[in-house]
Design a protein around this motif. Structure first.
Motif, short mmCIF file in Angstrom:
data_model
loop_
_atom_site.label_atom_id
_atom_site.label_comp_id
_atom_site.label_asym_id
_atom_site.label_seq_id
_atom_site.Cartn_x
_atom_site.Cartn_y
_atom_site.Cartn_z
N SER A 174 0.81 -1.21 0.00
CA SER A 174 0.00 0.00 0.00
C SER A 174 0.85 1.26 0.00
CB SER A 174 -0.94 0.00 1.21
OG SER A 174 -0.21 -0.15 2.41
N ASP A 180 -1.93 5.36 7.71
CA ASP A 180 -2.19 4.44 6.60
C ASP A 180 -2.04 2.99 7.05
OD1 ASP A 180 -2.52 6.62 4.93
OD2 ASP A 180 -0.47 6.57 4.16
N LYS A 230 -5.40 -0.62 8.84
CA LYS A 230 -5.54 -2.01 8.43
C LYS A 230 -5.88 -2.92 9.62
CE LYS A 230 -2.05 -1.28 4.84
NZ LYS A 230 -3.00 -1.23 3.73
N THR A 284 -11.86 -0.23 6.26
CA THR A 284 -10.87 -0.13 5.19
C THR A 284 -11.00 -1.38 4.32
OG1 THR A 284 -9.32 1.13 6.56
CG2 THR A 284 -8.42 0.01 4.64
N GLY A 290 -9.46 -3.17 0.76
CA GLY A 290 -8.44 -3.14 -0.28
C GLY A 290 -8.63 -4.25 -1.30
N GLU A 309 -7.64 1.10 -2.41
CA GLU A 309 -8.18 1.06 -1.05
C GLU A 309 -9.32 2.06 -0.90
OE1 GLU A 309 -4.82 -0.22 2.17
OE2 GLU A 309 -4.76 1.84 1.46
#
Length: 722
Positions: free
Chosen positions: A68, A75, A79, A623, A625, A639
């Protein structure tokens, strides 16, 4: 410190003196690249250690971080289910991490560790996060939120975030990365090292510059570290680490008023504000095998942290900070006759931590006992200086100038824990108990007063797990949450006692994690946190420096889950590509005041907030992705980051106040794109990423005035591994 040095020095000396005698093996002869084991305090131990954790735990590994192309720590932490990393200045340099609906401001409910040792500058006396090293230098991130926390401390009400630094490579080599982008962003990062014989060495360094979320902001940081790993004998190893971090940024403290945000969401009138910080850290960790079953790990650590924040406003209700100065007379003279204030802080933190692990076969039971003790000290030098001019960096002589605060604050903390894992085939029970004894001192040089206080807390916990289902662990846990008050929260400026005890809760969870079938990994937890007395700012709009008070009884409960899917493993495919899916979701169904409490907002002090939702506790965070990888070296990831709406004050007001500090924050939906291509066997990888792909403007915070999230960031670069 009058009550501290001799006991700590004695503990240090006895621990160090014992190190050579702990291992009973003869020195070994080793070839190149054969350091046997890294001496470290284990928190999770990577993905392979998850099954032994008696509660919820997550790992973000290096592959997740690289794919990512993370820009900030936020950031990375998005996750992990259960975490709410709120943005601030746009560089992730002062992370605000909430856990399961707890207030994220300055991450005060979160314990940050690096390789199992304290990363924060004052985890007992002032657990506020005003710095953060570059997250790209770490090889993985571990998160604990369950009963396993009691092996660490002092904060166990929320969660533990542990950053793992890379170990030296077995063969000489390294990596160089260069990136650049819009908003004056550039980054240069390098690591180089290797192992020869019994010794491995790794050097890492990084320089980064970028503009922040608003105009007239520029962030500059440097990070460097040296890590040395050495095998002493067949059963002994030693790890030494030195680190340096500095920041030299033009960044304000205050947010925007409602009118300022409406006129320009990225405005920043405070062009004279500066933030300067320096941090040096050192640690020495020794691990010794006592026999085939038992080992002891002892760590010595220390940090020096110096922080100066010069600013003309501390929140959007001050326009500017020195508005009472007749020479200032308001914002029109902000850059001419208005003065400023400097919040000048220096912290010294040091300690020793020793852990003994004993493994025994008790017939049908496997027993693993861990006993740990720690002596920890903190010293704070705190000064507040008012200057006469916008760019003053010394005390002024005007009516608003001079020295306003001059404090020395000290903490001596002694802690110990015992935790035992009883294994019975596929079933395990892990009870534990931690004790914290904390001694506080505060000396006010302005009025020559001194105060002392202390507290002792017992923190129990128990976790159970079942691994009878293939590749899956079921777990349940209960533990006492504990967070100590800051020095200023227990001793006032005249040396008197403040009736503000520690923060305590009971935390429950029930969950599972594992590979439910090839290519599908799932983690899910039901959680409940009952607080006896949650500590909150007296005015939730008062900013990070607001006086803290007890909110009484509060309740947090909900569900968190994450899933990872890899099509190649799921379908047993022989194709050279794979589609991947990763998702993390947090549902905080309840985060509310349960006790008798009245609002502390001006004009609402007679209003009961019982049943209201706690500030900065969005109901949903997610989140998602979607990725594509190819054996030819191509990697793509899109994402979606969702943050639900949230209240910012205890009366749950919806309209935005004139000062921008109250009013609901609406939901945000942000998209990110990352692409990379490795060029054959050359070791060269081309990088490209876009954060906030559609350039959405959204609000992230109102605690000191309204602050927007980051605009669209476009970055490209190259990484070379050799």
């Amino acid at each position: 410190m009058s009550r501290y040095p001799f006991g700590l020095i004695g503990f240090f000396m006895s621990s160090v003196a014992a190190l050579p005698a702990l291992a009973q093996s003869a020195p070994s002869e080793r070839a190149a690249g054969t350091v046997s084991e890294v001496a470290e305090i284990v928190v999770v131990g990577g993905r392979q250690g998850l099954n032994r954790i008696p509660g919820s735990a997550s790992v973000v590994d290096g592959e997740d971080l690289r794919r990512s192309q993370i820009f900030t720590v936020n950031d990375a932490l998005r996750k992990v289910p259960g975490l709410f990393p709120r943005e601030e200045e746009g560089g992730g340099l002062r992370p605000n991490v909430g856990v399961r609906g707890l207030n994220p401001t300055r991450s005060t409910k979160t314990l940050f560790l690096e390789d199992g040792l304290p990363l924060a500058f004052a985890p007992y006396g002032d657990n506020a996060t005003y710095f953060h090293p570059s997250v790209t230098q770490y090889q993985r991130i571990e998160v604990l939120k369950g009963s396993g926390q009691i092996a660490f401390g002092p904060n166990t009400v929320g969660g533990i975030i542990n950053y793992i630094t890379p170990t030296p490579p077995t063969q000489p080599g390294g990596t160089v990365m260069l990136r650049a982008g819009n908003r004056d962003f550039y980054e240069a990062e390098a690591s180089v090292g290797g192992t020869v014989g019994d010794t491995g060495l790794l050097f890492t360094g990084q320089r980064r510059e970028t503009d922040g979320t608003r105009r007239n902001i520029h962030l500059r940081t440097n990070d460097a570290s040296i890590k040395i790993v050495r095998s002493l004998t067949e059963g002994q190893s030693l790890t030494a680490k030195l680190s340096w971090h500095d920041e030299d940024s033009d960044v304000p403290y205050s947010g925007l008023t409602r009118a300022e945000y409406a006129a320009d969401p990225r405005a920043n009138p405070f062009t004279n504000d500066e933030f300067r910080t320096r941090r040096a850290g050192a640690s020495l960790v020794h691990k010794a095998a006592l026999n085939d079953n038992d080992d002891v790990t002892t760590a010595l650590y220390g940090t020096w942290f110096d922080r100066d924040w010069w600013r003309q406003s501390s929140n959007s209700a001050q326009r500017p900070n020195d508005s009472s100065d007749p020479r200032c007379a308001g914002m029109a003279n902000l850059n001419t006759t208005c003065g400023n204030e400097g919040r000048l802080r220096t912290y010294y933190t040091y300690g020793v931590d020793s852990r003994l692990t004993l493994r025994r076969d008790l017939g049908s039971l496997d027993s693993e006992t861990t006993i740990g003790v720690r002596a920890h000290g903190e010293e704070q030098e705190r000064r507040q200086v008012h200057g006469d001019t916008p760019n003053a960096r010394t005390a002024g002589t005007s009516v608003n100038g001079g020295l306003r605060e001059d404090n020395r604050r000290e903490v001596a903390a002694y802690s110990g824990f015992i935790q035992n894992r009883f294994g019975m085939g596929t079933f395990a029970v892990t009870p534990g108990l931690r004790v914290e004894n904390i001694n506080y001192d505060r000396f006010n040089r302005l009025n020559n007063t001194k105060g002392e206080s202390d507290l002792t807390a017992w923190i129990p916990g128990i976790g159970v797990s079942y691994t009878g289902i293939a590749d899956t662990t079921l777990f349940a846990g209960l533990h006492r949450g504990f967070a100590p008050p800051r020095v200023e929260d227990i001793i006032n400026a005249t040396g008197g006692s403040v009736d503000l005890g520690p923060e305590k809760s009971w935390s429950y969870e029930l969950g599972l994690r594992g590979q439910i079938q090839p290519g599908v990994t799932l983690e899910a937890s039901l959680f409940r946190m009952d607080f006896d007395n949650q500590i909150v700012p007296s005015s939730v709009a008062g900013g990070a420096g607001a006086t803290l008070t007890s909110a009484g009884k509060t309740l947090h409960q909900g569900l968190e889950a994450s899933v990872q899917v890899n099509s190649r493993d799921l379908l047993s495919s022989q194709q050279p590509y794979a589609v991947t899916l990763s998702a993390a979701w947090t549902w905080v169904a309840d985060a509310e005041y349960r006790g008798t409490r009245f609002s502390n907002l001006s004009g609402f002090t007679a209003v009961s907030v019982r049943g209201n939702r706690l500030p900065y506790a969005p109901e949903n965070i997610a989140t998602l992705g979607l990725g594509f990888t190819h054996d030819a070296g191509f990697d793509a990831l899109v994402e979606w980051v969702h943050t639900g709406s949230m209240f910012t004050d205890d009366i749950n007001s919806v309209p935005v106040s004139a000062n921008g500090q109250q009013g609901r924050i609406g939901q945000a939906n942000i998209f990110n794109l990352s692409l990379s291509q490795t060029v054959g066997d050359s070791g060269v990888t081309a990088l490209f990423t876009v954060k906030n792909l559609f350039d959405r403007t959204y609000v992230v915070d109102r605690s000191r005035g309204t602050i927007p999230g980051a605009p669209r960031l476009i970055q490209a670069g190259v990484r070379y591994s050799f």
